[in-house]
Enzyme design. Sequence first.
Site, PDB file in Angstrom:
ATOM      1  CB  SER A 120     -28.146  37.562 -44.078  1.00  0.00           C
ATOM      2  OG  SER A 120     -28.674  36.324 -43.685  1.00  0.00           O
ATOM      3  NE  ARG A 121     -27.622  40.147 -50.505  1.00  0.00           N
ATOM      4  CZ  ARG A 121     -27.859  38.876 -50.855  1.00  0.00           C
ATOM      5  NH1 ARG A 121     -28.926  38.273 -50.399  1.00  0.00           N
ATOM      6  NH2 ARG A 121     -27.045  38.227 -51.650  1.00  0.00           N
ATOM      7  CD  GLN A 125     -32.814  29.868 -52.214  1.00  0.00           C
ATOM      8  OE1 GLN A 125     -31.801  30.362 -52.659  1.00  0.00           O
ATOM      9  NE2 GLN A 125     -33.050  29.778 -50.913  1.00  0.00           N
ATOM     10  CG  LEU A 142     -27.394  31.459 -38.795  1.00  0.00           C
ATOM     11  CD1 LEU A 142     -27.338  30.251 -37.859  1.00  0.00           C
ATOM     12  CD2 LEU A 142     -27.902  31.041 -40.175  1.00  0.00           C
ATOM     13  CG  MET A 170     -25.700  31.299 -48.343  1.00  0.00           C
ATOM     14  SD  MET A 170     -25.193  32.080 -49.869  1.00  0.00           S
ATOM     15  CE  MET A 170     -26.200  33.541 -49.834  1.00  0.00           C
ATOM     16  CG  ASP A 190     -34.607  33.685 -50.304  1.00  0.00           C
ATOM     17  OD1 ASP A 190     -34.415  34.822 -50.752  1.00  0.00           O
ATOM     18  OD2 ASP A 190     -34.067  33.271 -49.261  1.00  0.00           O
ATOM     19  CG  HIS A 232     -31.245  31.744 -41.276  1.00  0.00           C
ATOM     20  ND1 HIS A 232     -30.764  33.025 -41.133  1.00  0.00           N
ATOM     21  CD2 HIS A 232     -31.105  31.435 -42.578  1.00  0.00           C
ATOM     22  CE1 HIS A 232     -30.337  33.471 -42.288  1.00  0.00           C
ATOM     23  NE2 HIS A 232     -30.536  32.534 -43.193  1.00  0.00           N
TER      24      HIS A 232
HETATM   25  O1  PAF Z   1     -31.055  30.846 -49.212  1.00  0.00           O
HETATM   26  C1  PAF Z   1     -29.832  30.731 -49.026  1.00  0.00           C
HETATM   27  O2  PAF Z   1     -29.303  31.108 -47.996  1.00  0.00           O
HETATM   28  C2  PAF Z   1     -28.976  30.098 -50.113  1.00  0.00           C
HETATM   29  O3  PAF Z   1     -29.439  30.452 -51.373  1.00  0.00           O
HETATM   30  C3  PAF Z   1     -28.836  28.578 -49.980  1.00  0.00           C
HETATM   31  C4  PAF Z   1     -30.179  27.888 -50.143  1.00  0.00           C
HETATM   32  C5  PAF Z   1     -28.252  28.220 -48.617  1.00  0.00           C
HETATM   33  C6  PAF Z   1     -27.898  28.046 -51.048  1.00  0.00           C
HETATM   34  O4  PAF Z   1     -26.624  28.608 -50.954  1.00  0.00           O
END
Ligand code: PAF
Length: 282
Positions: free
Chosen positions: A187-188, A154, A33, A30, A151, A37
């Site tokens: 990022s936050r 996720q 970076l 998102m 994450d 990332h």
């Molecule tokens: O982890 C992230 O940045 C987001 O959740 C992703 C995997 C790009 C989906 O929008």
Amino acid sequence: MRVLTNINSLNQLLENCRVSNKSIGFVPTMGALHEGHLSLVKLAHKDCDIVVCSIFINPTQFNDSNDLENYPITIEEDIKLLEEQSCDILFLPNVTEMYPQGLNTKQYQLNGIDKVLEGRKRPGHFDGVCTIVHRLFSIVKPNTAYFGEKDFQQVAVIRQMVNSLSLTVQIKTGETIREKDGLAKSSRNTLLSVSQRQKATYVYASLQKIKSLYGKVDCTQLKEMIKDDFNQVQDMQLDYVEIVNPHSLRPLKGKGIKEEAVALMAVFLGKVRLIDNLSLND
Ligand code: PAF
């Protein structure tokens, strides 16, 4: 690096790669970076011939409109960083390109792992994540896709989605990259004030405390200790702390000796919400 905003032109370019048998590594992001990332881009380069990165702030995974409005955007800087990493293609679509039928999400069979932890605190979040990741996978058709272990849930949810849809993409993870004081790169983090940034170090310190006591102290008691610790810290709220089995995400009870375990937490510093996790076994 080619920067493409349109699905058709991306398809054309990637089709040429596929016919010449080039493997495609994909890093969905998102934006805003950071080293986390970039470490995924590096991993993708090791495995694959072509590295594609996407930057798309996915509105459907934000359950809090304030979080979406404040999400950091640093496109120019991101492009520079990706070029430095020799990323081959950046896919930079807009909302209409990704959601031509409106901001609807799909439902996925995820065995309930999307309903606990983040899923319980952020209803609909993983429907949004799966919808966009599934759509990106169907556009990019990567051989391998890369996600950060920060994450943790996720990654588990995406693996489950890939299995339940029998997708052929391989999922690989990159370890959490931390600042010198242990704070997980996110990022936050850029949204934190100086004093919030100082307090944010409690997150990793607490995870390490859990790790040092895991197997000696009952898991329920351990979580209570962490909650008590956070009650002493001003301007920082613990959203949750959990100790779970890393595969089922089922909470562990008792001392959990010999069981595989991961500790996960989410905290609020003002309006900024940070998450982190730590394996308790290695
Ligand atoms: O982890 C992230 O940045 C987001 O959740 C992703 C995997 C790009 C989906 O929008």
